[in-house]
Write a protein that holds these residues in place. Structure first.
Motif, PDB file in Angstrom:
ATOM      1  N   LYS A 853      -1.276   9.930 -12.663  1.00 17.91           N
ATOM      2  CA  LYS A 853      -1.843  10.245 -11.346  1.00 17.91           C
ATOM      3  C   LYS A 853      -1.841   9.012 -10.461  1.00 17.91           C
ATOM      4  CE  LYS A 853      -4.143  12.850  -8.404  1.00 17.91           C
ATOM      5  NZ  LYS A 853      -3.504  13.988  -7.709  1.00 17.91           N
ATOM      6  N   GLU A 854      -2.273   7.881 -11.047  1.00 18.70           N
ATOM      7  CA  GLU A 854      -2.317   6.624 -10.293  1.00 18.70           C
ATOM      8  C   GLU A 854      -0.898   6.175  -9.902  1.00 18.70           C
ATOM      9  OE1 GLU A 854      -6.338   4.528 -12.113  1.00 18.70           O
ATOM     10  OE2 GLU A 854      -4.397   4.247 -13.122  1.00 18.70           O
ATOM     11  N   LYS A 855       0.026   6.376 -10.848  1.00 17.13           N
ATOM     12  CA  LYS A 855       1.415   6.008 -10.528  1.00 17.13           C
ATOM     13  C   LYS A 855       1.944   6.857  -9.374  1.00 17.13           C
ATOM     14  CE  LYS A 855       2.665   4.338 -15.124  1.00 17.13           C
ATOM     15  NZ  LYS A 855       3.543   4.551 -16.299  1.00 17.13           N
ATOM     16  N   GLN A 856       1.590   8.130  -9.363  1.00 13.56           N
ATOM     17  CA  GLN A 856       2.048   9.000  -8.280  1.00 13.56           C
ATOM     18  C   GLN A 856       1.447   8.567  -6.937  1.00 13.56           C
ATOM     19  OE1 GLN A 856       1.223  13.135  -9.021  1.00 13.56           O
ATOM     20  NE2 GLN A 856       2.260  13.820  -7.154  1.00 13.56           N
ATOM     21  N   ILE A 857       0.149   8.199  -6.967  1.00 10.98           N
ATOM     22  CA  ILE A 857      -0.521   7.746  -5.738  1.00 10.98           C
ATOM     23  C   ILE A 857       0.118   6.453  -5.220  1.00 10.98           C
ATOM     24  CG2 ILE A 857      -2.687   6.830  -4.797  1.00 10.98           C
ATOM     25  CD1 ILE A 857      -4.155   8.800  -6.691  1.00 10.98           C
ATOM     26  N   GLU A 858       0.362   5.537  -6.175  1.00 10.58           N
ATOM     27  CA  GLU A 858       0.990   4.265  -5.774  1.00 10.58           C
ATOM     28  C   GLU A 858       2.398   4.482  -5.226  1.00 10.58           C
ATOM     29  OE1 GLU A 858      -0.051   1.103  -5.550  1.00 10.58           O
ATOM     30  OE2 GLU A 858      -2.062   1.913  -5.922  1.00 10.58           O
ATOM     31  N   ASP A 859       3.110   5.413  -5.847  1.00 12.37           N
ATOM     32  CA  ASP A 859       4.466   5.699  -5.381  1.00 12.37           C
ATOM     33  C   ASP A 859       4.436   6.224  -3.951  1.00 12.37           C
ATOM     34  OD1 ASP A 859       7.378   5.976  -6.139  1.00 12.37           O
ATOM     35  OD2 ASP A 859       6.927   8.011  -5.459  1.00 12.37           O
ATOM     36  N   GLU A 860       3.478   7.091  -3.639  1.00 11.21           N
ATOM     37  CA  GLU A 860       3.346   7.622  -2.291  1.00 11.21           C
ATOM     38  C   GLU A 860       2.970   6.506  -1.308  1.00 11.21           C
ATOM     39  OE1 GLU A 860       4.019  10.571  -1.038  1.00 11.21           O
ATOM     40  OE2 GLU A 860       4.758  11.219  -3.010  1.00 11.21           O
ATOM     41  N   ARG A 861       2.113   5.595  -1.762  1.00  5.59           N
ATOM     42  CA  ARG A 861       1.719   4.484  -0.886  1.00  5.59           C
ATOM     43  C   ARG A 861       2.915   3.584  -0.578  1.00  5.59           C
ATOM     44  NH1 ARG A 861      -3.177   0.498  -2.341  1.00  5.59           N
ATOM     45  NH2 ARG A 861      -1.763  -0.090  -4.039  1.00  5.59           N
ATOM     46  N   LEU A 862       3.747   3.341  -1.581  1.00 10.42           N
ATOM     47  CA  LEU A 862       4.943   2.531  -1.362  1.00 10.42           C
ATOM     48  C   LEU A 862       5.856   3.182  -0.328  1.00 10.42           C
ATOM     49  CD1 LEU A 862       5.808   1.404  -5.011  1.00 10.42           C
ATOM     50  CD2 LEU A 862       4.976  -0.049  -3.137  1.00 10.42           C
ATOM     51  N   LYS A 863       5.972   4.494  -0.401  1.00  7.72           N
ATOM     52  CA  LYS A 863       6.806   5.206   0.568  1.00  7.72           C
ATOM     53  C   LYS A 863       6.220   5.093   1.971  1.00  7.72           C
ATOM     54  CE  LYS A 863       8.673   8.653  -2.656  1.00  7.72           C
ATOM     55  NZ  LYS A 863       8.712  10.094  -2.988  1.00  7.72           N
ATOM     56  N   ARG A 864       4.867   5.240   2.066  1.00  7.72           N
ATOM     57  CA  ARG A 864       4.226   5.148   3.379  1.00  7.72           C
ATOM     58  C   ARG A 864       4.392   3.748   3.979  1.00  7.72           C
ATOM     59  NH1 ARG A 864       0.060   7.942   0.759  1.00  7.72           N
ATOM     60  NH2 ARG A 864      -1.197   6.017   0.695  1.00  7.72           N
ATOM     61  N   GLU A 865       4.220   2.744   3.122  1.00  6.69           N
ATOM     62  CA  GLU A 865       4.353   1.365   3.614  1.00  6.69           C
ATOM     63  C   GLU A 865       5.772   1.067   4.065  1.00  6.69           C
ATOM     64  OE1 GLU A 865       2.983  -0.988   0.390  1.00  6.69           O
ATOM     65  OE2 GLU A 865       0.848  -0.771   0.914  1.00  6.69           O
ATOM     66  N   ALA A 866       6.742   1.594   3.298  1.00  7.67           N
ATOM     67  CA  ALA A 866       8.134   1.399   3.697  1.00  7.67           C
ATOM     68  C   ALA A 866       8.419   2.104   5.014  1.00  7.67           C
ATOM     69  CB  ALA A 866       9.068   1.913   2.606  1.00  7.67           C
ATOM     70  N   ALA A 867       7.851   3.325   5.155  1.00 10.53           N
ATOM     71  CA  ALA A 867       8.050   4.076   6.401  1.00 10.53           C
ATOM     72  C   ALA A 867       7.375   3.375   7.572  1.00 10.53           C
ATOM     73  CB  ALA A 867       7.506   5.499   6.245  1.00 10.53           C
ATOM     74  N   GLU A 868       6.206   2.783   7.315  1.00  8.00           N
ATOM     75  CA  GLU A 868       5.490   2.071   8.375  1.00  8.00           C
ATOM     76  C   GLU A 868       6.266   0.842   8.840  1.00  8.00           C
ATOM     77  OE1 GLU A 868       2.464   1.089  11.111  1.00  8.00           O
ATOM     78  OE2 GLU A 868       3.053   2.935  10.090  1.00  8.00           O
ATOM     79  N   LEU A 869       6.831   0.114   7.869  1.00  9.22           N
ATOM     80  CA  LEU A 869       7.649  -1.049   8.225  1.00  9.22           C
ATOM     81  C   LEU A 869       8.883  -0.612   9.014  1.00  9.22           C
ATOM     82  CD1 LEU A 869       7.511  -3.221   4.973  1.00  9.22           C
ATOM     83  CD2 LEU A 869       6.503  -3.772   7.198  1.00  9.22           C
ATOM     84  N   GLN A 870       9.454   0.512   8.595  1.00  7.22           N
ATOM     85  CA  GLN A 870      10.617   1.039   9.310  1.00  7.22           C
ATOM     86  C   GLN A 870      10.243   1.419  10.732  1.00  7.22           C
ATOM     87  OE1 GLN A 870      13.694   1.148   8.237  1.00  7.22           O
ATOM     88  NE2 GLN A 870      14.640   2.342   9.886  1.00  7.22           N
ATOM     89  N   ARG A 871       9.071   2.057  10.884  1.00  8.91           N
ATOM     90  CA  ARG A 871       8.613   2.469  12.218  1.00  8.91           C
ATOM     91  C   ARG A 871       8.367   1.257  13.116  1.00  8.91           C
ATOM     92  NH1 ARG A 871       4.231   2.598  15.045  1.00  8.91           N
ATOM     93  NH2 ARG A 871       3.002   1.658  13.361  1.00  8.91           N
ATOM     94  N   ILE A 872       7.717   0.236  12.557  1.00  4.96           N
ATOM     95  CA  ILE A 872       7.432  -0.971  13.350  1.00  4.96           C
ATOM     96  C   ILE A 872       8.728  -1.632  13.800  1.00  4.96           C
ATOM     97  CG2 ILE A 872       6.490  -3.305  13.227  1.00  4.96           C
ATOM     98  CD1 ILE A 872       4.315  -2.193  11.357  1.00  4.96           C
ATOM     99  N   ALA A 873       9.681  -1.717  12.869  1.00  2.00           N
ATOM    100  CA  ALA A 873      10.964  -2.348  13.212  1.00  2.00           C
ATOM    101  C   ALA A 873      11.703  -1.551  14.273  1.00  2.00           C
ATOM    102  CB  ALA A 873      11.822  -2.493  11.954  1.00  2.00           C
ATOM    103  N   MET A 874      11.684  -0.196  14.157  1.00  2.00           N
ATOM    104  CA  MET A 874      12.368   0.648  15.127  1.00  2.00           C
ATOM    105  C   MET A 874      11.702   0.565  16.495  1.00  2.00           C
ATOM    106  SD  MET A 874      15.025   1.978  13.778  1.00  2.00           S
ATOM    107  CE  MET A 874      15.378   3.283  14.952  1.00  2.00           C
ATOM    108  N   GLU A 875      10.364   0.570  16.506  1.00  2.00           N
ATOM    109  CA  GLU A 875       9.655   0.468  17.785  1.00  2.00           C
ATOM    110  C   GLU A 875       9.954  -0.857  18.474  1.00  2.00           C
ATOM    111  OE1 GLU A 875       5.547   1.132  17.085  1.00  2.00           O
ATOM    112  OE2 GLU A 875       5.744   3.330  16.963  1.00  2.00           O
ATOM    113  N   LYS A 876       9.979  -1.921  17.679  1.00  2.00           N
ATOM    114  CA  LYS A 876      10.272  -3.234  18.260  1.00  2.00           C
ATOM    115  C   LYS A 876      11.697  -3.272  18.804  1.00  2.00           C
ATOM    116  CE  LYS A 876      10.018  -8.187  17.411  1.00  2.00           C
ATOM    117  NZ  LYS A 876      11.286  -8.431  18.093  1.00  2.00           N
ATOM    118  N   LYS A 877      12.622  -2.690  18.053  1.00  2.00           N
ATOM    119  CA  LYS A 877      14.012  -2.665  18.506  1.00  2.00           C
ATOM    120  C   LYS A 877      14.140  -1.858  19.785  1.00  2.00           C
ATOM    121  CE  LYS A 877      18.714  -1.836  16.862  1.00  2.00           C
ATOM    122  NZ  LYS A 877      19.551  -1.423  15.710  1.00  2.00           N
TER     123      LYS A 877
END
Length: 993
Positions: A853-877
């Motif tokens: 369960k914890e691994k699944q939660i962490e996996d989802e968090r990693l995806k969200r963080e990656a998506a957030e970094l992608q969003r920040i980079a795209m907005e800046k661009k």
């Protein structure tokens, strides 16, 4: 320029150099005398510096209840007494003897000493040893500055490299007279020799380190000085003794000649900027300043600058050189001190180097303008145009080189006439000299070809007066009338005021000798498409003002028993006879040409300078006391008229001619004559415009690139980069507009826009690369420990994911806190995190302490963080792209703005030209109306044609055409849909205009 912040301290205590001020310094090529001032707060330093500069408002004053001046400010202006030099004043923030920031104050003190030729220590009250003892900052000078690398810092021979020390004691007692210099000398000697002057005390170090120490006591400027704003007090209310004391201080300072690079100081703004950067970098990093090394580096930079054609890719920016060395050495961490020490040192360097342009602009009180040099002057005349043995005309290359150096507008006065009529004497008088142009004392003609003499204009201080003395016409030995015609024509073509010199009276014989004017249409064309008859009516628009000087005039100025003026005498001599016979036509021929070609006419008559023949043969040896007073006064009146009424030489369309353009004109006309064709004004102007416009583009682009190279890369944001680009582009466009002319189809402006765009893209790519490289260096360094532990398998253990997660977040925080990463910071971080996301998942999967369960939660968090970094980079661009589009729009608007200003100036020049000719034509018509109805009607047609052209020039249609053309160019130059938008906008704008 206005006072500008040069050096400041940030809130974190690091040094910043104002990049705009630094770039301006690099444009000052003249030798500099640098005067700096340092002292306790509230002693009136800024007010004193403004008085030394001789301007009421210069440096901002620290008034009661207002913020005090911070850092170091500069003010640059032409030197009051050294021609071709500039004076740079440095006003330094006042120090607090009790609670000040000693490190900051010491740094400013050392910079003020190292950069100046004259260092002023400003105190208030009395000249006592205690006041000198307050200068405790001097104790650090021998610790932080050495003459050479192998000297003991306490016994370094620094005095050879330090400026004159001037101690100004303000609000001194009024009893001390200005002239009592001996008392001041004894006072300073007594103070320096007291017990307080131990070797390691401030007084002792001042005595030891400064070879020349001077004391000036200055009384209070006016009663209640400390309670009023000095800027509001007129000079008339200043005490007389205060003004005398200031004058004495000014004389002392201005008598100190600027030293050279090989001695101890910079020779111009370029070197001063290089020294400033080197000194500041050393002091910021805590390194000892080795003067010999710094000066040698400055000499190398100066030698590179003086190459015949310097490499445009050469990096003149010393900041960048320092950065490159730092980036090369820092990652190795050779001293083994670890990240914290390395980061601290790197951070100091970066905080010093990285300056936001918005912060700069808030510190600049006025725009920075180029300072022009003094008008050019020659000691003696030189031959400009000569002929060889075969009779072919040639332009003297030495004279051409001189003209190329004359950057000011030129007023060109040419004189022609029969040989041995005293032309050279008048020209020498215009030059303000007794001798110059060769006069001779025999029947032989002395002047050959056309001789030139460049002198400063006596009334127009930003103009150069160029005198052209021509070969005497009608020389019997020469017997070449064609050669005389070309000399006459060239004098007309090159001058803005044309003087015809003759002897005796203006009679038929004198007019017959002026037959060259009737042949002008055979030797000159205005437009290549018109025939001679229609071409001749255009001459009046482009020909110079005409003066007829009559020498040895002995008649009384009377007509029909009425006194007449000299001008009336000329007009009467030029009066036409009615009739159409051959005899009448011959009589009127020369008169008509003078009236048609030279509507602006003036006459001067001169009596014989002396009645003695032997004195006439040596006129240039005689003083004015030996000449007839009437003749002397007549010459003075003539010279005054020339000085007051002569205008700058202009080309067709009103473009002002400089010495460089005049030289090119001479070459164009002479080359045309040698080919056997007729010089055409229109063709000559078009040819010159092509050359000048190409040079204008080159100069503008080189200026843009030079200023952009001063930029410290990488910039923190794209906005900082675009703001500095906009400033550089604006200056480049201004340079182009100032030099270009007749760019009717805007081809050269299109070329400028293209080249600036290409250069901008190169700098933008370089900015991105610098940011990427720096961010990569930082991320590699801060993550080195993580990489090592991953290699060792440290995280592949129970609880390893939690450790990995914590270390990764620490790296992200350390990376984000690192200053000066530039515009690629988010993009590099995103790439790093994407790379570590794969490892994080692997570590997570092997960590047995985590449930599914914890691994699944962490996996989802990693995806969200990656998506957030992608969003920040795209907005800046996306934001960066929008800023780039806005920048393109602003670039086009700036081109349009400056184009409109130039076109308006051109239109004003054209209207002035047309109004002058119309006014003269109307006067001419009034003279002809009664006696020559047919000629008056022809003149009426010419006037209507000129008025129609004037009406067209007053309309704004030419503006809309030019702007529409520029819009079409913009749609081709600017990429993507934004270029098309600008093109459409230009059409709408042109319709509104």
């Amino acid at each position: 320029m206005e006072a500008t912040c040069l050096i400041e301290f940030t809130s974190s205590g690091t040094l910043n150099i104002n990049q705009t001020a630094l770039c301006f310094l690099k444009t000052v090529q003249q030798p500099l005398q640098v005067v700096s001032i340092f002292g306790p707060k509230g002693t009136g330093k800024s007010f004193l510096m403004n008085k030394i500069a001789g301007i009421p408002r210069g440096f901002p004053l620290s008034l009661p209840g207002c913020p005090h001046v911070e850092g170091m400010w500069m003010l640059c202006l032409p030197h009051p007494s050294l021609n071709g030099h500039h004076l740079l004043l440095l006003d330094v923030e006042g120090f607090d003897p009790e609670q000040g920031d000693k490190r900051k104050e010491t740094t400013l003190f050392i910079l003020a000493v190292l950069l100046s030729n004259v260092f002023i220590y400003n105190t208030q009250g009395e000249a006592t040893g205690e006041e000198l003892q307050k200068l405790i900052h001097i104790k650090e000078l021998p610790h932080l500055v050495n003459a050479t690398s192998n000297e003991d810092p306490y016994i370094a021979f620094l005095s050879d490299h330090l400026p004159d020390f001037v101690w100004c004691v303000r609000d001194a007692a009024l009893e001390l007279e200005v002239e009592e210099t001996m008392a001041l000398e004894n006072c300073i000697e007594d103070i320096l020799m007291t017990d307080n002057g131990a070797d390691d005390s401030p007084v002792g170090l001042i005595n030891k380190l400064f070879s020349h120490i001077n004391l000036f006591e200055i009384c209070e400027p006016f009663p209640g000085f400390r309670n009023l704003n000095p800027e509001l007090v007129p000079d008339t209310q200043l005490r007389f003794i205060f003004k005398k004391q200031i004058q004495k201080l000014q004389q002392f300072i201005f008598d100190r000649r600027p030293t050279t690079m090989n001695d101890r100081r910079n020779s111009n703004g370029q070197i001063l900027a290089s020294l400033m950067v080197s000194f500041t970098n050393k002091l910021s990093s805590g390194d000892i300043v080795i003067l010999k090394e710094v000066f040698e580096q400055g000499i190398i930079e100066e030698e590179r600058k003086h190459l015949d054609y310097p490499d445009r890719n050469f990096q003149i920016n010393t900041f960048k050189n320092e950065d490159e060395r730092t980036c090369t050495l820092l990652p190795s961490d050779q001293d083994g001190t670890g990240l914290s020490n390395w980061e601290t040192g790197y951070q100091r360097k970066e905080e010093f180097n990285c300056m936001e342009s918005s912060h700069h602009s808030s510190k600049v009180r006025g725009s920075l303008t180029n300072i022009s040099s003094a008008p050019f002057s020659m000691e003696n005349p030189i031959c400009l145009i000569d002929s060889d043995s075969s009779g072919e005309l040639h332009v003297n290359q030495e004279a051409l080189k001189i003209l190329l150096e004359v950057q000011h507008p030129v007023v060109v006065v040419a004189i022609v006439g029969l040989y041995r009529t005293g032309k050279s004497y008048l020209m020498n008088k215009l030059a303000g000299k007794q001798k110059g142009f060769s006069m001779g004392s025999t029947v032989e003609s002395h002047t050959k070809g056309i001789w030139m003499w460049c002198v400063p204009h006596p009334l127009k201080h930003d103009h150069t007066l160029i005198l052209l003395d021509t070969e005497g016409l009608g020389d019997v030995e020469k017997g070449d009338d064609k050669h005389d015609c070309w000399i006459f024509a060239l004098a007309v073509l090159l001058s803005s005021m044309f003087v015809y010199n003759s002897l005796g009276t203006i009679d038929q014989n004198a007019l017959d000798k002026l037959h060259y004017v009737t042949e002008l249409t055979e030797h000159i064309k205005v437009k290549s498409s018109l025939n001679n008859e229609s071409d001749s009516c255009l001459f009046a628009r482009f020909f110079p003002a005409f003066i007829w000087t009559v020498r040895d005039f002995s008649l009384k100025l009377k007509w029909k028993k009425q006194l007449i003026t000299e001008d009336e005498y000329l007009e009467h001599a030029l009066k036409l006879r009615p009739g159409s016979s051959k005899k009448v036509q011959d009589y009127n021929s020369t008169r008509e040409c003078i009236r048609n070609y030279f509507p602006s006419r003036k006459c001067f008559v001169f009596e014989r300078p002396t009645s003695k023949t032997e004195e006439l043969q040596n006129l240039e040896e005689l003083t004015e006391d030996c000449l007839e007073p009437v003749f002397v006064k007549q010459v003075q009146t003539f010279c005054q008229h020339v000085f007051e009424t002569s205008k700058a030489k202009t080309l067709q369309g009103g473009h002002t001619v400089t010495g460089r353009l005049l030289g090119n004109l001479a070459v164009t006309y002479v080359d045309t004559i040698r080919t056997g064709t007729i010089p055409c004004l229109e063709n000559a102007v078009l040819l010159l415009s092509q050359t000048e416009n190409s040079v204008a583009v080159k100069q503008a682009v080189e200026h843009y690139e030079m200023k952009m190279k001063c930029m410290i890369l990488p910039t923190d944001t794209i906005g900082n980069f675009l703001e500095l680009h906009a400033v550089c582009e604006k200056e480049a466009i201004q340079i182009f507009m100032n030099r270009s002319f007749k760019d009717d189809e805007r081809k050269h402006q299109q070329q400028l826009m293209n080249m600036i765009k290409q250069s901008f893209e190169r700098f933008h790519q370089k900015n991105e690369k610098e940011s990427t490289d720096r961010c990569t260096t930082v991320i590699v360094h801060v993550s080195q420990e993580l990489e090592d532990q991953m290699t060792e398998g440290y995280y592949f253990k129970p609880g390893g994911y939690s450790c990995f997660r914590k270390d990764l977040m620490d790296i992200v925080e350390a990376y984000k806190a690192f200053p000066g990463k530039g515009i690629k910071a988010d993009e590099v971080l995103k790439a790093f995190m994407q790379e570590k996301e794969v490892i994080a998942r692997a570590v997570l999967q092997t960590d047995v302490t985590c449930t599914e369960k914890e691994k699944q939660i962490e996996d989802e968090r990693l995806k969200r963080e990656a998506a957030e970094l992608q969003r920040i980079a795209m907005e800046k661009k996306s934001a960066d792209v929008q800023q780039m589009v806005l920048n393109q729009q602003k670039s086009y608007e700036e081109n349009v703005r400056q184009l409109k200003i130039k076109l308006e100036e051109d239109r004003r020049s054209l209207l002035e030209e047309l109004e002058r000719v119309i006014d003269q034509k109307l006067k001419e018509q009034a003279l002809l109306k009664d006696e020559f109805h047919e000629k008056a009607e022809k003149l009426e047609a010419q006037i209507l044609s000129l008025q129609k052209e004037k009406k067209a020039a007053k309309s704004t249609s030419f503006l809309s055409i030019a702007i529409n053309a520029l819009g079409i160019i913009a749609s081709l130059v600017l990429p993507g849909p934004e270029g098309k938008i600008i093109g459409v906008g230009a059409k709408i704008l042109s319709q509104i205009v």
